[in-house]
Design an enzyme around this catalytic site. Structure first.
Site, PDB file in Angstrom:
ATOM      1  N   ASP A   1      -0.931  -5.185   2.912  1.00 28.95           N
ATOM      2  CA  ASP A   1      -1.484  -4.009   3.586  1.00 28.95           C
ATOM      3  C   ASP A   1      -0.910  -4.002   5.000  1.00 28.95           C
ATOM      4  O   ASP A   1      -1.289  -4.836   5.831  1.00 28.95           O
ATOM      5  CB  ASP A   1      -3.009  -4.070   3.632  1.00 28.95           C
ATOM      6  CG  ASP A   1      -3.628  -2.737   4.046  1.00 28.95           C
ATOM      7  OD1 ASP A   1      -2.908  -1.886   4.590  1.00 28.95           O
ATOM      8  OD2 ASP A   1      -4.834  -2.551   3.818  1.00 28.95           O
TER       9      ASP A   1
ATOM     10  N   GLU B   1       0.819  -1.213   0.000  1.00 27.63           N
ATOM     11  CA  GLU B   1       0.000   0.000   0.000  1.00 27.63           C
ATOM     12  C   GLU B   1       0.849   1.258   0.000  1.00 27.63           C
ATOM     13  O   GLU B   1       0.651   2.170  -0.813  1.00 27.63           O
ATOM     14  CB  GLU B   1      -0.936   0.022   1.219  1.00 27.63           C
ATOM     15  CG  GLU B   1      -1.746   1.305   1.281  1.00 27.63           C
ATOM     16  CD  GLU B   1      -2.761   1.331   2.406  1.00 27.63           C
ATOM     17  OE1 GLU B   1      -3.565   2.287   2.418  1.00 27.63           O
ATOM     18  OE2 GLU B   1      -2.763   0.431   3.257  1.00 27.63           O
TER      19      GLU B   1
ATOM     20  N   THR C   1      -6.257   2.122   9.025  1.00 25.77           N
ATOM     21  CA  THR C   1      -5.374   3.180   9.534  1.00 25.77           C
ATOM     22  C   THR C   1      -6.154   4.231  10.323  1.00 25.77           C
ATOM     23  O   THR C   1      -5.691   4.687  11.378  1.00 25.77           O
ATOM     24  CB  THR C   1      -4.609   3.853   8.377  1.00 25.77           C
ATOM     25  OG1 THR C   1      -3.742   2.878   7.773  1.00 25.77           O
ATOM     26  CG2 THR C   1      -3.765   5.016   8.873  1.00 25.77           C
TER      27      THR C   1
ATOM     28  N   ASP D   1      -6.348  -4.731   0.035  1.00 26.41           N
ATOM     29  CA  ASP D   1      -7.481  -4.946   0.936  1.00 26.41           C
ATOM     30  C   ASP D   1      -8.196  -6.259   0.637  1.00 26.41           C
ATOM     31  O   ASP D   1      -8.884  -6.809   1.504  1.00 26.41           O
ATOM     32  CB  ASP D   1      -8.515  -3.817   0.788  1.00 26.41           C
ATOM     33  CG  ASP D   1      -7.968  -2.455   1.136  1.00 26.41           C
ATOM     34  OD1 ASP D   1      -7.394  -2.312   2.224  1.00 26.41           O
ATOM     35  OD2 ASP D   1      -8.123  -1.522   0.319  1.00 26.41           O
TER      36      ASP D   1
ATOM     37  N   ILE E   1      -1.134  -1.866   7.590  1.00 30.09           N
ATOM     38  CA  ILE E   1      -2.163  -1.583   8.604  1.00 30.09           C
ATOM     39  C   ILE E   1      -3.476  -1.349   7.868  1.00 30.09           C
ATOM     40  O   ILE E   1      -3.691  -0.290   7.279  1.00 30.09           O
ATOM     41  CB  ILE E   1      -1.825  -0.346   9.455  1.00 30.09           C
ATOM     42  CG1 ILE E   1      -0.500  -0.518  10.188  1.00 30.09           C
ATOM     43  CG2 ILE E   1      -2.949  -0.071  10.451  1.00 30.09           C
ATOM     44  CD1 ILE E   1      -0.125   0.678  11.072  1.00 30.09           C
ATOM     45  N   ASP E   2      -4.332  -2.335   7.866  1.00 33.18           N
ATOM     46  CA  ASP E   2      -5.667  -2.129   7.319  1.00 33.18           C
ATOM     47  C   ASP E   2      -6.541  -1.608   8.455  1.00 33.18           C
ATOM     48  O   ASP E   2      -6.696  -2.258   9.483  1.00 33.18           O
ATOM     49  CB  ASP E   2      -6.257  -3.418   6.764  1.00 33.18           C
ATOM     50  CG  ASP E   2      -7.619  -3.160   6.155  1.00 33.18           C
ATOM     51  OD1 ASP E   2      -7.719  -2.290   5.275  1.00 33.18           O
ATOM     52  OD2 ASP E   2      -8.593  -3.804   6.586  1.00 33.18           O
TER      53      ASP E   2
END
Length: 288
Positions: free
Chosen positions: A99, A79, A104, A229, A101-102
């Site tokens: 990803d 990402e 954020t 995602d 930190i999905d």
């Protein structure tokens, strides 16, 4: 066509990759849990609601450097590296889709729906997915043809086909202009007219999709999310017996930035028929 022996050899090879992905996700989760306790430095990317922190960048660097050390010939889609200008290109080569930190925005506000997501594709086909819910320490894993699990317990999607008995999940997306918000609210209104039990927004696409895989929710739809995602979660839902399709009703296109996922084919296609498209630029728009 590959022989059964060759297929088994590749399957074993990707099993080893998944074990490394699990270890890496847990390590990244420890970093996120520690950072969760402290004040975050926040900046924006494509819009005022497209947020990033130093922890996002740190964790992505940690994941990619750890994996690249072991698999130097593999490709990586992340990402934050994509946000920094790297091309988002899915080839036939083994590719990690990350990803860091999905969720954020959740992370910034200390809302606990935050996850690390690591997907893996070969020949443009998703092979496995690992999603680690950092705060609850729930580990979701799936490898193609081998089932889906949460902390070692096998997952099974809901078999609900009746929309009037469904719990649906979605996300708002980064576009907040009046025209887009009108379509977004119109889509929710169409589903509410079907007398669904409820619609929820939890701020983490990967964890929302894991709820579908676990049977806690019956379906999920969204426009505007990214391949990182979707990648890991798509494998997990499929291996839990669910369906992941494009909002047009056709096969999932990982780069299209749109998805419908459900426990049953009937529910997935009902939602795809009912909702109106919100257009986003494809992830691979700059790949050429």
């Amino acid at each position: 066509m590959a022989s059964s022996e060759e297929n088994e050899m590749y399957s074993k090879q990707w099993e080893g990759c998944m074990e490394i992905a699990v270890q890496t996700a847990r390590t990244a989760g420890q970093v996120i849990r520690e950072a969760f306790k402290h004040e975050k430095e926040v900046s924006t990317k494509s819009s005022p609601v497209d947020l990033v922190t130093e922890t996002d960048r740190l964790v992505e660097d940690l994941i990619i450097s750890s994996l690249r050390e072991k698999y130097p010939s593999h490709r990586f889609i992340g990402e934050e590296s994509s946000a920094a200008g790297e091309k988002c290109l899915l080839t036939d080569n083994p590719t990690w889709i990350i990803d860091p930190i999905d969720g954020t925005c959740n992370f910034i506000h200390s809302f606990p729906m935050v996850a690390v997501s690591i997907g893996f594709a070969v020949n443009k086909e998703l092979e496995f997915g690992v999603i680690y819910h950092c705060l609850d320490e729930n580990l979701y894993t799936a490898r193609k043809g081998h089932g889906a699990f949460c902390n070692g317990i096998q997952l099974q999607v809901s078999k609900e086909t009746d929309m009037s008995k469904a719990l649906i999940l979605t996300e708002i997306g980064a576009k907040r202009d009046p025209a887009t918000l009108k379509i977004f609210s119109g889509n929710m209104e169409r589903l509410l007219k079907a007398q669904v039990h409820g619609i929820r927004v939890i701020g983490s696409a990967t964890l929302a999709l894991c709820q579908v895989a676990s049977g806690a929710a019956d379906a999920y739809y969204q426009f505007g999310l990214h391949c990182w995602d979707i990648a890991a979660a798509a494998v997990i839902i499929r291996e839990a017996g669910g369906n992941v399709i494009d909002t047009s009703g056709g096969p999932l296109d990982l780069m299209s930035r749109r998805i419908v996922a459900a426990g049953t084919v009937e529910m997935a296609h009902y939602i795809a028929r009912e909702i109106q498209t919100i257009t986003y630029e494809r992830d691979d728009h700059n790949a050429n």
